[in-house]
Design an enzyme around this catalytic site. Sequence first.
Site, PDB file in Angstrom:
ATOM      1  N   SER A  79      -3.202  -7.542   2.984  1.00 17.26           N
ATOM      2  CA  SER A  79      -3.531  -7.364   4.411  1.00 17.26           C
ATOM      3  C   SER A  79      -3.996  -8.698   4.993  1.00 17.26           C
ATOM      4  O   SER A  79      -3.665  -9.036   6.128  1.00 17.26           O
ATOM      5  CB  SER A  79      -4.639  -6.324   4.571  1.00 17.26           C
ATOM      6  OG  SER A  79      -4.223  -5.083   4.059  1.00 17.26           O
TER       7      SER A  79
ATOM      8  N   LYS B 120     -17.249  -6.494   6.636  1.00 18.67           N
ATOM      9  CA  LYS B 120     -16.266  -7.389   7.262  1.00 18.67           C
ATOM     10  C   LYS B 120     -15.961  -6.945   8.691  1.00 18.67           C
ATOM     11  O   LYS B 120     -16.051  -5.775   9.011  1.00 18.67           O
ATOM     12  CB  LYS B 120     -14.963  -7.374   6.458  1.00 18.67           C
ATOM     13  CG  LYS B 120     -15.105  -7.819   5.028  1.00 18.67           C
ATOM     14  CD  LYS B 120     -13.791  -7.613   4.288  1.00 18.67           C
ATOM     15  CE  LYS B 120     -13.949  -6.605   3.171  1.00 18.67           C
ATOM     16  NZ  LYS B 120     -12.698  -6.224   2.541  1.00 18.67           N
TER      17      LYS B 120
ATOM     18  N   ARG C 253      -2.188  -6.129  -8.351  1.00 15.17           N
ATOM     19  CA  ARG C 253      -1.114  -7.097  -8.148  1.00 15.17           C
ATOM     20  C   ARG C 253      -1.189  -8.120  -9.282  1.00 15.17           C
ATOM     21  O   ARG C 253      -0.688  -7.885 -10.358  1.00 15.17           O
ATOM     22  CB  ARG C 253      -1.249  -7.760  -6.773  1.00 15.17           C
ATOM     23  CG  ARG C 253      -0.899  -6.839  -5.617  1.00 15.17           C
ATOM     24  CD  ARG C 253      -1.369  -7.376  -4.303  1.00 15.17           C
ATOM     25  NE  ARG C 253      -2.814  -7.609  -4.340  1.00 15.17           N
ATOM     26  CZ  ARG C 253      -3.572  -7.854  -3.297  1.00 15.17           C
ATOM     27  NH1 ARG C 253      -3.024  -7.957  -2.101  1.00 15.17           N
ATOM     28  NH2 ARG C 253      -4.874  -8.033  -3.400  1.00 15.17           N
TER      29      ARG C 253
ATOM     30  N   HIS D  69       0.841  -1.211   0.000  1.00 15.86           N
ATOM     31  CA  HIS D  69       0.000   0.000   0.000  1.00 15.86           C
ATOM     32  C   HIS D  69       0.871   1.254   0.000  1.00 15.86           C
ATOM     33  O   HIS D  69       0.585   2.216  -0.731  1.00 15.86           O
ATOM     34  CB  HIS D  69      -0.875   0.054   1.263  1.00 15.86           C
ATOM     35  CG  HIS D  69      -1.974  -0.963   1.313  1.00 15.86           C
ATOM     36  ND1 HIS D  69      -2.226  -1.747   2.410  1.00 15.86           N
ATOM     37  CD2 HIS D  69      -2.911  -1.308   0.386  1.00 15.86           C
ATOM     38  CE1 HIS D  69      -3.278  -2.526   2.176  1.00 15.86           C
ATOM     39  NE2 HIS D  69      -3.702  -2.281   0.944  1.00 15.86           N
TER      40      HIS D  69
HETATM   41  O1  PNS Z   1      -9.044  -2.533  -0.013  1.00 10.80           O
HETATM   42  P1  PNS Z   1     -10.398  -2.977  -0.471  1.00 10.80           P
HETATM   43  O2  PNS Z   1     -11.166  -3.597   0.665  1.00 10.80           O
HETATM   44  O3  PNS Z   1     -10.331  -3.847  -1.686  1.00 10.80           O
HETATM   45  O4  PNS Z   1     -11.192  -1.618  -0.883  1.00 10.80           O
HETATM   46  C1  PNS Z   1     -12.457  -1.674  -1.476  1.00 10.80           C
HETATM   47  C2  PNS Z   1     -13.084  -0.273  -1.547  1.00 10.80           C
HETATM   48  C3  PNS Z   1     -13.137   0.363  -0.172  1.00 10.80           C
HETATM   49  C4  PNS Z   1     -12.282   0.599  -2.473  1.00 10.80           C
HETATM   50  C5  PNS Z   1     -14.523  -0.448  -2.127  1.00 10.80           C
HETATM   51  O5  PNS Z   1     -15.185  -1.451  -1.421  1.00 10.80           O
HETATM   52  C6  PNS Z   1     -15.366   0.813  -2.086  1.00 10.80           C
HETATM   53  O6  PNS Z   1     -15.064   1.778  -2.751  1.00 10.80           O
HETATM   54  N1  PNS Z   1     -16.440   0.792  -1.275  1.00 10.80           N
HETATM   55  C7  PNS Z   1     -17.348   1.922  -1.113  1.00 10.80           C
HETATM   56  C8  PNS Z   1     -18.684   1.685  -1.826  1.00 10.80           C
HETATM   57  C9  PNS Z   1     -18.529   1.953  -3.304  1.00 10.80           C
HETATM   58  O7  PNS Z   1     -18.398   3.084  -3.730  1.00 10.80           O
HETATM   59  N2  PNS Z   1     -18.481   0.848  -4.109  1.00 10.80           N
HETATM   60  C10 PNS Z   1     -18.174   0.887  -5.529  1.00 10.80           C
HETATM   61  C11 PNS Z   1     -19.353   1.228  -6.416  1.00 10.80           C
HETATM   62  S1  PNS Z   1     -20.803   0.297  -6.140  1.00 10.80           S
END
Ligand code: PNS
Length: 159
Positions: free
Chosen positions: A130, A43, A92, A19
Amino acid sequence: MTERIAVYPGSFDPLTNGHLDILARGRRLADRVIVAILDHDQKTPLFTVEERIHMIREIVGGDPSISVSSFTGLLVDFAMRSGATIIVRGLRAVSDYEYELQMALMNRRLAPAVETVFLMAKEEYSYVSSRLVKELARLGGDVTGLVPNIVRQRLADRF
Ligand code: PNS
């Protein structure tokens, strides 16, 4: 000239060296980067959002161009509220691609003015996540080199 602002969203539970590498690369594309931690995720996290914010601030605190916030709801709403025009995501392996593509296209539909850019971390972090870091720490493995020292200490305190 208008300031170019990027959002680097994620769970960051916890932040890894992968990150950090993406954050440094994102910083080259924008004047300011906001690390945005998703709050109220489904989660059960290891670290609370507040703990994650503090940890990341301790790690990047020296750089005035990086700020750390949490957000609820849609990422694009947070991005637009923050004046950001870029969403940074790390890629990745190919396995990341499908989910990331879906999310980027959905976000583009919701906010055409916000562009998602995918960045690749150093190869040595290509397998770092993570989830695996938490598993390693929980089972007594050494996470040195995979996460910043502050995160390593917090993981050791937790397990
Ligand atoms: O590190 P992660 O858990 O893969 O991050 C995922 C994240 C936080 C980027 C994603 O879940 C997110 O943007 N969630 C907020 C809700 C949202 O806008 N979702 C995308 C469009 S429906």
